[in-house]
Every structure is written in C-alpha cells, then in structure tokens.
Design an enzyme around this catalytic site. Sequence first.
Site, short mmCIF file in Angstrom:
data_model
loop_
_atom_site.label_atom_id
_atom_site.label_comp_id
_atom_site.label_asym_id
_atom_site.label_seq_id
_atom_site.Cartn_x
_atom_site.Cartn_y
_atom_site.Cartn_z
CB SER A 1 9.47 -7.42 11.75
OG SER A 1 8.86 -6.44 10.93
NE ARG A 2 7.47 -2.75 13.05
CZ ARG A 2 6.67 -1.80 12.56
NH1 ARG A 2 5.69 -1.31 13.29
NH2 ARG A 2 6.86 -1.33 11.33
CE1 TYR B 1 -3.74 0.27 5.09
CE2 TYR B 1 -6.08 0.53 5.58
CZ TYR B 1 -4.89 -0.14 5.74
OH TYR B 1 -4.85 -1.25 6.55
CB SER C 1 -8.29 -2.81 5.49
OG SER C 1 -8.87 -1.90 6.40
CE LYS D 1 -4.08 -2.97 3.42
NZ LYS D 1 -3.25 -4.18 3.52
P1 NAP Z 1 2.36 -2.75 11.50
O1 NAP Z 1 2.27 -3.10 12.94
O2 NAP Z 1 2.60 -1.33 11.12
O3 NAP Z 1 3.49 -3.69 10.83
C1 NAP Z 1 3.75 -3.55 9.45
C2 NAP Z 1 4.69 -4.64 9.00
O4 NAP Z 1 4.89 -4.51 7.58
C3 NAP Z 1 6.07 -4.56 9.63
O5 NAP Z 1 6.54 -5.87 9.78
C4 NAP Z 1 6.89 -3.81 8.57
O6 NAP Z 1 8.31 -4.09 8.65
C5 NAP Z 1 6.30 -4.39 7.31
N1 NAP Z 1 6.46 -3.56 6.11
C6 NAP Z 1 6.01 -2.30 5.89
N2 NAP Z 1 6.33 -1.89 4.65
C7 NAP Z 1 6.98 -2.92 4.06
C8 NAP Z 1 7.58 -3.13 2.78
N3 NAP Z 1 7.54 -2.18 1.83
N4 NAP Z 1 8.16 -4.31 2.54
C9 NAP Z 1 8.19 -5.28 3.47
N5 NAP Z 1 7.66 -5.16 4.69
C10 NAP Z 1 7.06 -3.99 4.98
O7 NAP Z 1 1.02 -3.19 10.71
P2 NAP Z 1 -0.21 -4.10 11.19
O8 NAP Z 1 -1.18 -3.25 11.89
O9 NAP Z 1 0.29 -5.36 11.80
O10 NAP Z 1 -0.87 -4.44 9.77
C11 NAP Z 1 -0.53 -5.60 9.02
C12 NAP Z 1 -1.41 -5.66 7.79
O11 NAP Z 1 -2.79 -5.68 8.19
C13 NAP Z 1 -1.26 -4.46 6.87
O12 NAP Z 1 -1.39 -4.86 5.53
C14 NAP Z 1 -2.43 -3.58 7.26
O13 NAP Z 1 -2.81 -2.72 6.22
C15 NAP Z 1 -3.49 -4.63 7.57
N6 NAP Z 1 -4.54 -4.14 8.45
C16 NAP Z 1 -4.26 -3.69 9.70
C17 NAP Z 1 -5.30 -3.20 10.50
C18 NAP Z 1 -5.08 -2.70 11.90
O14 NAP Z 1 -6.06 -2.22 12.51
N7 NAP Z 1 -3.88 -2.78 12.45
C19 NAP Z 1 -6.59 -3.19 10.01
C20 NAP Z 1 -6.84 -3.66 8.72
C21 NAP Z 1 -5.81 -4.13 7.95
P3 NAP Z 1 9.28 -3.29 9.66
O15 NAP Z 1 9.00 -3.83 11.05
O16 NAP Z 1 10.65 -3.62 9.20
O17 NAP Z 1 8.92 -1.84 9.54
#
Ligand code: NAP
Length: 247
Positions: A14-15, A155, A142, A159
Amino acid sequence: MNFTGKTAVVTGGSRGIGRAVCLELARGGANVVLCYAGNEAAAQETVSACEALGARALAVRCDVSDAAQVKGLMDAALQAFGAIHILVNNAGITRDSLLMLMKEEDFDAVINANLKGAFLCMKAVARTMMKQRYGRIVSLSSVVGLRGNAGQMNYAASKAGVIGLTKSMAKELASRGVTANAVAPGFIDTDMTAAMPEPAKAATLDSIPMGRLGAAADVAKAVAFLASEEAGYITGQVLAVDGGMSM
Ligand code: NAP
C-alpha cells in the site's frame, strides 16, 4: 523487464517500497496482488495506479504475522489469477528504542511482522511454486540486518533473520526452479524513515557515501530484477541497495 503472464504477491504494497515494487511489476505486465495492514485507501490507490499501467491488480487486507490471514491472501491470489510466480516479502514495521527501554511487546511485534510474516508467506507459497517448478521469492532485509544499529535490536534481529530464512529457503528449493534472494536497502525516503528524529536522520545521511537518501523506486528496480526470469541462476544472495552505506 517483462512479467507478462506472471502473478506476484507483494506484502505491504500500500505504501513506500512495496507500492513502488507493485508499480514496477505492473509496468512489466504482472498481475499484482498486494496486501496491507490497515490502510485501505492507500492500498486501493496502489491498485488504481497498477491498473493505469495496464495490469490487473487486487488488494487484500492481511496481517502477515497471522497464518490464517496469510493463507487467505494466497488463496485470493490463486482464485483470482490461478498461480503465484513471485512473492515479495516487503511488509515491515519498526518499534525503536534502546535496549534498556525496549518493551518485550515491541520486540515481539517487530519479530512477528518482519520475520514470522516472511516465514509464513514463504511457507504458504512453497507448495504452489514447487509444483509449477518456478518461483521467485524476494524478501526485504536491511543494512541494519547486516550491521546492527543502536536502538533497533528488534528490527536488526528481524532483518538478519530474513537473510537466514532466505538462504535456507534457497537451499531447500533450488532444485525445483525456485530462487530466494534478499534486498538490503539503506536509508530510503518513505513513511518509515520520515518518522525518524532529525538528529538520527542527519547522522545516517552522513554515513552514506552517495550523500543522499534512496528512493523507493531505486529499491523496486533491484527487487524486480531478482523477481525476473533473467535472474534465474541467482539464489541465496543479499543485494545491498544503499548508496554505498554498507561497504
Ligand atoms: P512503510 O512505508 O512504513 O510501509 C510499510 C508497509 O507494510 C505498508 O504497506 C503497511 O501497510 C505494511 N505492513 C506493516 N505491517 C504489516 C503487517 N503486519 N501485515 C501486512 N502488512 C503490513 O515501509 P517502507 O519504508 O516502504 O519499508 C518496506 C520494507 O523495506 C520493510 O520491510 C522495511 O523494513 C524495509 N526497509 C526499509 C528501509 C527504509 O529506509 N525505508 C530500509 C531498509 C529496509 P499499511 O499501509 O496498511 O499500514
């Protein structure tokens, strides 16, 4: 990349990064089934954006830490499109605090969503992928899973665990035409990092050789490559997409 005739399940579509992955796969012609935790409006917006790219898309509310809901998600994908060729384990959360302040429920919540969720999704698609002798599983780890980070023990453990899941899955299913790889993003501009305090953001930026945050689309391109037919001889790998942060 061409994903015509392929069906992809993207958790947390979704995001942020998950949304960008959905769009990248849709652009290549995949049928996209995305799940979300609670943000239905954002999920439906991703569906519309995929459809605008000419793809078929479906959003399913599913908490990935709940086995019954994960089964419902995969059943919905199979019912709509008849197969699952690609799984992207992207759903994730943070509950940051230093060890002395970290509550047990914050540890459990992060492990359940990020690590158990990936395990449940892998288990739920394994039989289908083995039977069809084709599958691509890409899971979001990550840089924090590679290096650790103060204030993120839960976290970082989740990861690092995703890497263990990925390598084990890769070994179990390699002979069946199923690959499993991980992508380890650095500091990406999404809602997750927007919530970080400014001093922590500035310190993180200083540690990136490229001197800038990554975009969700930067990560999505790497995920799409590992999800493609062309990446068929790559398995059990962790690809950092981090502007040089983990060097
Ligand atoms: P985000 O913007 O916070 O989006 C999180 C997404 O996960 C949303 O679609 C949310 O749904 C969904 N979600 C959360 N908990 C859930 C659950 N229990 N069941 C199903 N869906 C769930 O996160 P992001 O930054 O895009 O990160 C995406 C992935 O990349 C994550 O695994 C994160 O750890 C990893 N990551 C991110 C970064 C970074 O810098 N952003 C760096 C390293 C790794 P809703 O919209 O309904 O809340």
